[in-house]
Design an enzyme around this catalytic site. Structure first.
Site, PDB file in Angstrom:
ATOM      1  N   ILE A   1       0.909  -1.151   0.000  1.00 20.50           N
ATOM      2  CA  ILE A   1       0.000   0.000   0.000  1.00 20.50           C
ATOM      3  C   ILE A   1       0.945   1.197   0.000  1.00 20.50           C
ATOM      4  CG2 ILE A   1      -1.802   1.276   1.205  1.00 20.50           C
ATOM      5  CD1 ILE A   1      -2.708  -1.390   2.450  1.00 20.50           C
ATOM      6  N   PRO A   2       1.129   1.823  -1.160  1.00 21.45           N
ATOM      7  CA  PRO A   2       2.264   2.736  -1.374  1.00 21.45           C
ATOM      8  C   PRO A   2       2.122   4.132  -0.775  1.00 21.45           C
ATOM      9  CG  PRO A   2       0.953   2.624  -3.355  1.00 21.45           C
ATOM     10  CD  PRO A   2       0.326   1.662  -2.377  1.00 21.45           C
ATOM     11  N   CYS A   3       2.154   4.217   0.533  1.00 22.53           N
ATOM     12  CA  CYS A   3       2.049   5.525   1.196  1.00 22.53           C
ATOM     13  C   CYS A   3       3.239   6.425   0.865  1.00 22.53           C
ATOM     14  CB  CYS A   3       1.893   5.361   2.702  1.00 22.53           C
ATOM     15  SG  CYS A   3       3.096   4.287   3.477  1.00 22.53           S
ATOM     16  N   HIS A   4       4.351   5.830   0.430  1.00 18.38           N
ATOM     17  CA  HIS A   4       5.509   6.647   0.038  1.00 18.38           C
ATOM     18  C   HIS A   4       5.218   7.466  -1.212  1.00 18.38           C
ATOM     19  CE1 HIS A   4       5.949   2.869  -2.208  1.00 18.38           C
ATOM     20  NE2 HIS A   4       6.604   3.585  -3.119  1.00 18.38           N
TER      21      HIS A   4
END
Length: 177
Positions: free
Chosen positions: A132-135
């Site tokens: 889950i690409p919060c970056h």
């Protein structure tokens, strides 16, 4: 019962967690909110979902977009789950702002408004980092803020994804989104 496995990555140690079937956590060791979705009792064990996750990470850290997602179980509030599901759709090599996510939540839920700061809280508590690409979530003003794994890792991840970093900056402490 929760299960964990510790692995290494080009950016340091990672702990992954599962309920036995799906991935429930992926944290850089020592990151903010580490193990938040993990129960007090857990067992270290290798599982098929951990093998899938390691395969996903190997593809990802080779600089390519994985063409699959391991099974996920999002143990969180409905609001955070909504934000995390939006983040799951951010393509490899792209970014999205907190405000853009807020606008999507408003549209999906029929709300009158939503603050970027509320979204920021949900993004910061993401318990399945990288997948889950919060970056890939950035401030509307181009600030690289709010990554629980650390801004240095966020910069390395975005650079690895070949995102043009020329319009981004690290805000000074105390600067708002």
């Amino acid at each position: 019962m929760d299960y964990i496995k510790k692995i290494t990555s080009p950016l340091g140690g990672i702990t992954i967690a599962s309920d036995g079937k799906a991935l429930t956590g992926l944290w850089f060791d020592g990151q903010k909110y580490f193990g938040e979705a993990l129960s007090k009792e857990y067992v270290e064990k290798d599982l098929p979902v951990f093998q899938q996750t390691e395969e996903w990470l190997a593809i990802y850290f080779s600089g390519k977009a994985p063409d699959f997602t391991p099974p996920l179980s999002l143990k969180t509030t409905p609001f955070r789950k909504n934000v995390w599901e939006i983040m799951l759709k951010i393509p490899f090599g792209r970014t999205m702002t907190y405000g853009e996510i807020a606008r999507q939540v408003v549209q999906q839920k029929g709300l009158s408004h939503m603050s970027a700061q509320a979204v920021g809280g949900a993004v910061g508590h993401n318990s399945i980092s990288l997948i889950i690409p919060c970056h890939r979530v950035v401030g509307g003003n181009g600030s690289l803020t709010g990554y629980a794994g650390g801004i240095d890792k966020k910069v390395k991840l975005l650079t690895m994804e070949k995102i043009d970093m020329s319009s981004f900056h690290v805000p000074e402490k105390g600067t708002a989104l």
